[in-house]
Design a protein around this motif. Structure first.
Motif, PDB file in Angstrom:
ATOM      1  N   VAL A   1       0.841  -1.295  -0.258  1.00  0.00           N
ATOM      2  CA  VAL A   1       0.037  -0.034  -0.018  1.00  0.00           C
ATOM      3  C   VAL A   1       0.831   1.196  -0.045  1.00  0.00           C
ATOM      4  O   VAL A   1       1.611   1.382   0.858  1.00  0.00           O
ATOM      5  CB  VAL A   1      -1.034   0.035   1.359  1.00  0.00           C
TER       6      VAL A   1
ATOM      7  N   GLU B   1      -8.554  -1.366   3.419  1.00  0.00           N
ATOM      8  CA  GLU B   1      -7.734  -0.282   3.543  1.00  0.00           C
ATOM      9  C   GLU B   1      -7.643   0.052   5.028  1.00  0.00           C
ATOM     10  O   GLU B   1      -6.480   0.374   5.733  1.00  0.00           O
ATOM     11  CB  GLU B   1      -7.941   0.795   3.006  1.00  0.00           C
TER      12      GLU B   1
ATOM     13  N   ALA C   1     -12.720   4.869   2.081  1.00  0.00           N
ATOM     14  CA  ALA C   1     -11.674   3.835   2.305  1.00  0.00           C
ATOM     15  C   ALA C   1     -12.471   2.565   2.533  1.00  0.00           C
ATOM     16  O   ALA C   1     -13.886   2.601   3.065  1.00  0.00           O
ATOM     17  CB  ALA C   1     -11.113   4.291   3.642  1.00  0.00           C
TER      18      ALA C   1
END
Length: 288
Positions: A154, A168, A164
């Protein structure tokens, strides 16, 4: 006095003396021959001994292997004094482990074992293959490794909190599957976060976890929501706002009916059980 009688021998005596001298000479010759042979025979003797010594050494090694302590997988957290001795640990290294265990802590990897005991690298390489930790530590190690790998994949950039995904959100330490799902559900009920600090209002999120999350997630674009008019909304409409419980919504309607209207958001603090500490967030979803 005459000495002749002492040196005068007959034939038989002379023969005896001769044979005696002959025996002495033969013995002397044999002694000389015997002394002269070891130098020649030593090389043969030592050659034979080297072969025999190699055989003896091999047999000794085999005996040592048979007599040595056979190691089986074990949990290094429970090494006794005797076990530590058989592993080759010094008393000081064993004492460090025991002192660490008395604190109620455990080592969960070979690296942690070395850090606590300060054993040498060579000894660690010898004993580490026999370490057997509980399954849950191995699973935890796998999760940690997966999390690290995920974090490496990431890109370290700010993500819109309103966009989001659960995956995540889970990249933040302290947010698992349950909490990430709860954040998304809270966001959906709101219609979207108006300010990032609303993350503190999610049940079960520790403040330190929220601080870590806000380093990566921000409200980059406020959602377009239809605000609730507190002067016309029903109890059902008011309680759709996640911050307002049913009894508070009823209190707002009753206050409004008693006073004909609500002219300022500050009046809401006069209503019983109204969460005044969250007034600054609640008014983002209301209108007069």
């Amino acid at each position: 006095m005459s000495f002749k009688s002492h040196f005068k021998f007959n034939k038989q005596e002379r023969s005896g003396i001769f044979f005696l001298l002959l025996v002495i000479v033969v013995l002397q010759v044999c002694l000389l021959v015997y002394k002269s042979y070891p130098a020649q025979g030593n090389s043969k003797y030592f050659k034979i001994d080297s072969l025999q010594q190699a055989t003896v050494t091999r047999l000794k090694r085999e005996a040592l292997v048979k007599d040595s302590v056979k190691w089986y997988p074990f949990n290094p957290n429970f090494i006794s004094d005797y076990k530590g001795y058989t592993l080759g640990m010094s008393p000081a290294e064993i004492d460090r482990l025991h002192a660490f265990r008395k604190t109620g802590s455990y080592v969960n990897s070979a690296e942690e074992f070395q850090a606590v005991t300060e054993v040498s690298d060579s000894l660690l390489r010898t004993v580490a293959p026999y370490f057997k930790f509980p399954d849950w530590t191995e699973k935890r190690g796998t999760k940690v490794a997966n999390a690290k790998a995920k974090n490496q994949q990431v890109v370290a950039q700010v993500v819109d909190l309103n966009l989001a995904t659960e995956e995540e959100l889970q990249t933040i330490k302290g947010i698992g599957a349950t909490l990430s799902a709860r954040i998304v559900k809270f966001r959906d009920r709101l219609g979207g976060f108006m300010v990032a600090d609303q993350l503190y209002d999610v049940y079960g999120l520790e403040p330190q976890v929220v601080k870590r999350a806000l380093q990566r997630f921000k409200v980059m674009e406020k959602p377009l929501i239809e605000k609730i008019n507190i002067n016309t909304a029903s109890v059902e409409e008011l309680q759709k706002l996640i911050y307002l419980q049913k009894k508070v919504a009823i209190g707002i309607v009753n206050y409004r009916n008693n006073n004909k209207s609500i002219t300022s958001f500050e009046e809401l603090s006069k209503i019983e059980n109204f969460p005044s500490d969250k007034l600054d967030r609640i008014v983002l979803y209301l209108s007069l």
